[in-house]
Enzyme design. Structure first.
Site, PDB file in Angstrom:
ATOM      1  N   ASP A  27       0.973  -1.120  -0.024  1.00 31.14           N
ATOM      2  CA  ASP A  27       0.071  -0.080   0.014  1.00 31.14           C
ATOM      3  C   ASP A  27       0.784   1.302  -0.173  1.00 31.14           C
ATOM      4  OD1 ASP A  27      -2.411   1.817   0.577  1.00 31.14           O
ATOM      5  OD2 ASP A  27      -3.363  -0.197   1.078  1.00 31.14           O
ATOM      6  N   HIS A  73      -3.638   6.138   2.956  1.00 35.64           N
ATOM      7  CA  HIS A  73      -4.569   4.753   2.366  1.00 35.64           C
ATOM      8  C   HIS A  73      -3.972   3.631   3.237  1.00 35.64           C
ATOM      9  CE1 HIS A  73      -6.010   1.774  -0.556  1.00 35.64           C
ATOM     10  NE2 HIS A  73      -6.911   2.448  -0.585  1.00 35.64           N
ATOM     11  N   SER A 239     -11.241  -0.964  -1.519  1.00 34.56           N
ATOM     12  CA  SER A 239     -10.155  -0.837  -0.412  1.00 34.56           C
ATOM     13  C   SER A 239     -10.336  -1.263   0.887  1.00 34.56           C
ATOM     14  CB  SER A 239      -9.344   0.588  -0.621  1.00 34.56           C
ATOM     15  OG  SER A 239      -8.524   0.744  -1.891  1.00 34.56           O
TER      16      SER A 239
END
Length: 319
Positions: A27, A73, A239
């Site tokens: 990520d 994220h 996600s």
């Protein structure tokens, strides 16, 4: 390639250092110092001498020697997997991480290849993770550039769920690597178990076939998790769904460390809450994952029978 914001060849080898199940994500990185994540870092040292060799890799070439996240994220997805304070599915597991996306959430193919190769072989004396969460992919399911990487993780006995993508609600919108026959893909549902409008759908048409995708669905709308700087916030997208499946796999391995990738996939699918028709289908897959039902299926629970008696004379107690 953008992060998605809006193996059975060998038996799994058990960790011999007493640290239990280890999860990873590929990520934008992870904020090591977040209070929900710090003590769950596989390289954590209570005296601050954290061990980053084997536990962190920066594939972007930026040279970060310890876990950082300039985007948020990756910190959010990792919180969903192992975070404390009620945000993580498997807070008893420990984490390692690979940064393969920059602060804008963009990656080069070479970064992703390097990241996935590191996952399989983190280096001499290092133990690969049991589970790797992948909240990223392309918008077109026909891209095969990452297929050998996915096959390598599976062959190494690493369970690696992939986000289905955010190109829904159109049929055949499943992205890659989630579209691969070897990939375990995860779609997104709301808190009311309704498929999210953005969640990519199957089928996958690899080599003229028609593969039902995704395999399962998981919460992916307004999911609360960790953010850099000790913050918390909500996120929506597939996600947010994939790390729920990764956390569930970690729970199952805590219950039975000998489970293979295929066994993990089977248990997660067969214990899912059935949604849509038929089962499986190209919106929900087998349905929304059910952690309690899945764990109960592998916990090898027994039954206790007998009679409760008075200590004084051994006579049974009514009821």
């Amino acid at each position: 390639v953008r992060s998605r914001g809006l193996g059975d060849v060998y038996k799994r080898q058990l960790h011999m250092d007493g640290t239990g199940v280890v999860v990873a994500n590929v990520d934008t990185g992870v904020d090591l110092l977040h209070p929900a994540l710090l003590t769950r870092y596989h390289g954590y040292d209570p005296h601050g001498l954290h061990r980053h060799t084997c536990n962190w890799f920066d594939a972007t070439g930026s040279g970060a020697t310890y876990p950082v996240d300039g985007n948020g994220h990756g910190t959010h997805t990792m919180g969903t997997i192992v975070g404390g304070g009620g945000i993580g599915v498997a807070p008893g597991a420990t984490w390692i991480a690979v940064r393969a996306f920059d602060s804008q959430g963009v990656a080069m193919e070479s970064w992703l290849h390097a990241a996935l190769q590191w996952v399989v072989d983190p280096g001499p004396g290092c133990t690969p993770p049991d589970v790797v969460s992948n909240s990223w992919g392309t918008s077109w399911g026909g891209v095969d550039v990452f297929r050998s990487d996915v096959q390598a993780m599976r062959a190494a006995g690493i369970f690696a769920p992939f986000s289905a993508g955010n190109s829904g609600p159109y049929s055949g919108s499943i992205g890659a690597p989630a579209s691969y026959p070897e990939a375990f893909s995860v779609g997104a549902v709301t808190s009311g178990d309704v498929i999210a409008s953005f969640s990519s759908r199957g089928p996958s048409t690899w080599y003229g076939s028609s593969l039902i995708k995704p395999e399962v669905s998981a919460p992916g709308v307004n999911v609360r998790s960790s953010l850099p700087g000790g913050a918390y916030g909500e996120g929506s997208g597939t996600s947010m769904a994939a790390p729920h499946a990764a956390g569930l796999a970690a729970l199952l391995l805590q219950a039975d460390p000998a489970l293979t990738v295929s066994q993990l996939e089977t248990v997660i699918k067969e214990t899912a809450v059935s949604l849509g028709s038929p089962i499986p289908n190209n919106d929900y897959g087998w349905g929304r994952i059910d952690a309690y039902a899945a764990a109960a299926a592998v916990a090898h629970a027994g039954t206790v029978t007998g009679t409760v008696a008075r200590a004084a004379d051994g006579t049974p107690i009514a009821g």
